[in-house]
Design a protein around this motif. Structure first.
Motif, short mmCIF file in Angstrom:
data_model
loop_
_atom_site.label_atom_id
_atom_site.label_comp_id
_atom_site.label_asym_id
_atom_site.label_seq_id
_atom_site.Cartn_x
_atom_site.Cartn_y
_atom_site.Cartn_z
N VAL A 171 -8.30 1.97 8.04
CA VAL A 171 -8.19 1.11 6.85
C VAL A 171 -6.82 0.45 6.91
O VAL A 171 -5.81 1.13 7.11
CB VAL A 171 -8.29 1.95 5.55
CG1 VAL A 171 -8.02 1.09 4.32
CG2 VAL A 171 -9.66 2.61 5.44
N HIS A 172 -6.75 -0.86 6.81
CA HIS A 172 -5.43 -1.50 6.75
C HIS A 172 -5.46 -2.73 5.86
O HIS A 172 -6.53 -3.24 5.52
CB HIS A 172 -4.91 -1.82 8.15
CG HIS A 172 -5.66 -2.94 8.84
ND1 HIS A 172 -6.79 -2.72 9.58
CD2 HIS A 172 -5.43 -4.28 8.89
CE1 HIS A 172 -7.24 -3.87 10.06
NE2 HIS A 172 -6.43 -4.83 9.64
N PRO A 189 0.81 -1.23 0.00
CA PRO A 189 0.00 0.00 0.00
C PRO A 189 0.85 1.28 0.00
O PRO A 189 0.42 2.32 -0.49
CB PRO A 189 -0.82 -0.10 1.29
CG PRO A 189 -0.69 -1.49 1.77
CD PRO A 189 0.53 -2.08 1.16
N ALA A 190 2.08 1.18 0.54
CA ALA A 190 2.95 2.37 0.60
C ALA A 190 3.39 2.80 -0.80
O ALA A 190 3.87 3.91 -1.00
CB ALA A 190 4.15 2.07 1.47
N SER A 191 3.22 1.89 -1.79
CA SER A 191 3.67 2.22 -3.14
C SER A 191 2.65 3.10 -3.89
O SER A 191 2.92 3.56 -4.99
CB SER A 191 3.90 0.93 -3.94
OG SER A 191 2.66 0.25 -4.12
N VAL A 192 1.47 3.31 -3.29
CA VAL A 192 0.45 4.13 -3.97
C VAL A 192 0.77 5.60 -3.73
O VAL A 192 0.84 6.04 -2.58
CB VAL A 192 -0.97 3.81 -3.42
CG1 VAL A 192 -2.03 4.65 -4.13
CG2 VAL A 192 -1.28 2.33 -3.60
N SER A 215 -5.95 8.38 -12.05
CA SER A 215 -6.32 7.30 -11.13
C SER A 215 -5.56 7.44 -9.81
O SER A 215 -4.74 8.33 -9.65
CB SER A 215 -6.00 5.94 -11.77
OG SER A 215 -4.63 5.85 -12.01
N GLY A 216 -5.86 6.58 -8.87
CA GLY A 216 -5.14 6.58 -7.59
C GLY A 216 -5.89 7.20 -6.43
O GLY A 216 -5.33 7.42 -5.36
N ARG A 217 -7.20 7.47 -6.61
CA ARG A 217 -7.94 8.13 -5.54
C ARG A 217 -8.77 7.18 -4.67
O ARG A 217 -9.26 7.57 -3.63
CB ARG A 217 -8.89 9.20 -6.13
CG ARG A 217 -8.13 10.33 -6.68
CD ARG A 217 -8.96 11.41 -7.30
NE ARG A 217 -8.03 12.36 -7.84
CZ ARG A 217 -7.41 12.21 -9.01
NH1 ARG A 217 -7.69 11.18 -9.77
NH2 ARG A 217 -6.53 13.10 -9.41
N GLY A 218 -8.91 5.94 -5.11
CA GLY A 218 -9.77 5.01 -4.38
C GLY A 218 -9.33 4.81 -2.94
O GLY A 218 -10.12 4.95 -2.01
N LEU A 219 -8.05 4.50 -2.76
CA LEU A 219 -7.54 4.21 -1.42
C LEU A 219 -7.67 5.43 -0.51
O LEU A 219 -8.05 5.31 0.65
CB LEU A 219 -6.09 3.73 -1.52
CG LEU A 219 -5.46 3.20 -0.23
CD1 LEU A 219 -6.28 2.06 0.37
CD2 LEU A 219 -4.03 2.74 -0.47
N MET A 220 -7.37 6.60 -1.07
CA MET A 220 -7.46 7.78 -0.19
C MET A 220 -8.91 8.10 0.19
O MET A 220 -9.17 8.53 1.30
CB MET A 220 -6.76 9.00 -0.80
CG MET A 220 -7.56 9.73 -1.82
SD MET A 220 -7.24 11.50 -1.75
CE MET A 220 -7.53 11.86 -0.05
N GLU A 256 -4.00 -6.70 5.12
CA GLU A 256 -3.47 -7.91 5.74
C GLU A 256 -3.12 -8.87 4.61
O GLU A 256 -3.41 -8.59 3.44
CB GLU A 256 -4.55 -8.57 6.63
CG GLU A 256 -4.93 -7.71 7.84
CD GLU A 256 -6.11 -8.28 8.63
OE1 GLU A 256 -6.65 -9.33 8.23
OE2 GLU A 256 -6.49 -7.64 9.63
N ASN A 257 -2.49 -9.98 4.99
CA ASN A 257 -2.36 -11.06 4.01
C ASN A 257 -1.51 -10.60 2.81
O ASN A 257 -1.82 -10.91 1.67
CB ASN A 257 -3.81 -11.42 3.58
CG ASN A 257 -3.93 -12.78 2.98
OD1 ASN A 257 -3.01 -13.59 3.10
ND2 ASN A 257 -5.04 -13.03 2.30
N GLY A 258 -0.45 -9.82 3.10
CA GLY A 258 0.44 -9.35 2.03
C GLY A 258 -0.23 -8.36 1.08
O GLY A 258 0.20 -8.18 -0.04
N GLY A 259 -1.29 -7.71 1.55
CA GLY A 259 -1.96 -6.71 0.73
C GLY A 259 -3.18 -7.27 0.01
O GLY A 259 -3.91 -6.52 -0.65
N SER A 260 -3.43 -8.59 0.13
CA SER A 260 -4.57 -9.18 -0.59
C SER A 260 -5.89 -8.98 0.15
O SER A 260 -6.96 -9.17 -0.43
CB SER A 260 -4.36 -10.68 -0.80
OG SER A 260 -3.36 -10.86 -1.76
#
Lengths: 178, 119
Positions: free
Chosen positions: A157-158, A126-129, A142-147, A160-164
């Motif tokens: 929001v976090h 997630p840090a790569s976004v 693009s790139g606004r969904g997570l924020m 787990e499972n290697g980002g899956s």
């Protein structure tokens, strides 16, 4: 939809027939006030189709309505759910067939809602976004969904499972999105 | 033009092209793609397009739709045109504010106010 919705409800007095129809109004109010902790939870397996995504959103929205969430809360949770599911298909399942299903779990109580979305992809960091609100990124399409999920899901929001797996929480009495 | 039914309504008054959405929820990737193509077709025929996108009756908007709005904004600029947005519901305006896209787009409360600012 591959996989049926399975519902597991705990403590729902009405469903368990704990409030007989013959009770007086006063007693019904008392029963409602002393109603045990209500939890509505279910696991769904949407494939990458608008129909499946809508079915998940409608199931969650119905649970929110039954638990008394107001319009602003429902807007916030629905938006986060939409973004989470679309991101999981778009990025998590990149290169996988549309039939590949996600596992979406929700748990709704009158006080909080937890959503978890697990994809079958390889995971991500997630840090790569990049931060889409930085001036240099403002015009990226693009790139606004997570924020948006982080802004609206005020309980955190976090991954787990290697980002899956994406886990996000909404607190009914928490702060509004900033 | 896609073979399926149009997802927008268009009102032309003078040089201003005003676009309305037929859907209350602008979420679906395929719909969003179609909306972009329809708007692109409208403005590409113009020299300096004056485009007003009216969000009246829109209840939900996804980040995918925001992305397409940015693409449309870039297209309008490349044609030396102007893009304005109006009638955005408060909850949806919050989405623009949180993503700071209110800094990029020229947003007005009403269609009349937006129309008055075209140069």
């Amino acid at each position: 939809m591959n996989g049926q919705r399975t519902t597991d409800q705990h403590g729902d007095a009405e469903q368990q027939g704990a409030i007989p129809a013959s009770k007086t109004g006063v007693e019904q109010v008392l029963s409602a006030a002393s109603k045990p902790f209500a939890l509505e939870t279910a696991t769904m397996h949407p494939a990458n189709s608008r129909q499946d995504i809508l079915a998940v959103e409608e199931a969650v929205l119905s649970a929110l309505v039954r638990n008394g969430y107001d319009e602003a809360s429902r807007f916030a949770i629905r938006l986060a759910l939409e973004e989470g599911i679309v991101n999981a298909f778009l990025h998590g399942h990149r290169g996988l067939p549309n039939e590949t299903t996600l596992t979406v779990h929700y748990a709704v109580t009158p006080d909080e809602t937890t959503l978890s979305i697990t994809d079958q992809g390889p995971g991500f960091n997630p840090a790569s976004v990049p931060d889409p609100t930085l001036d240099e990124n403002l015009e990226l399409p693009s790139g606004r969904g997570l924020m948006l999920m982080r802004a609206y899901m005020n309980g955190g929001v976090h991954h787990e499972n290697g980002g899956s797996t994406l886990v996000m929480k909404y607190l009914r009495n928490g702060p509004s999105a900033e | 033009m896609p073979t399926s039914e149009s997802r927008i309504k268009v009102k032309r008054e003078g040089a201003i092209i005003e676009v309305f959405f037929r859907d209350r929820n602008i979420l679906d990737e395929a719909n969003i793609q179609q909306i972009e193509e329809e708007i692109r077709a409208l403005i590409e025929a113009e020299k300096n397009p004056k485009l007003l996108i009216n969000f009246t009756d829109v209840d939900h908007l996804s980040s995918a739709a925001l992305g397409k709005l940015i693409t449309i904004n870039n297209k309008v600029r490349s044609l030396s045109g102007q893009l304005k947005l109006s009638n955005i519901d408060k909850q949806i305006y919050d989405v623009f504010r949180i993503t700071k896209l209110n800094k990029i787009f020229d947003i007005h409360d009403t269609s009349e106010q937006a129309r008055a600012t075209f140069k």
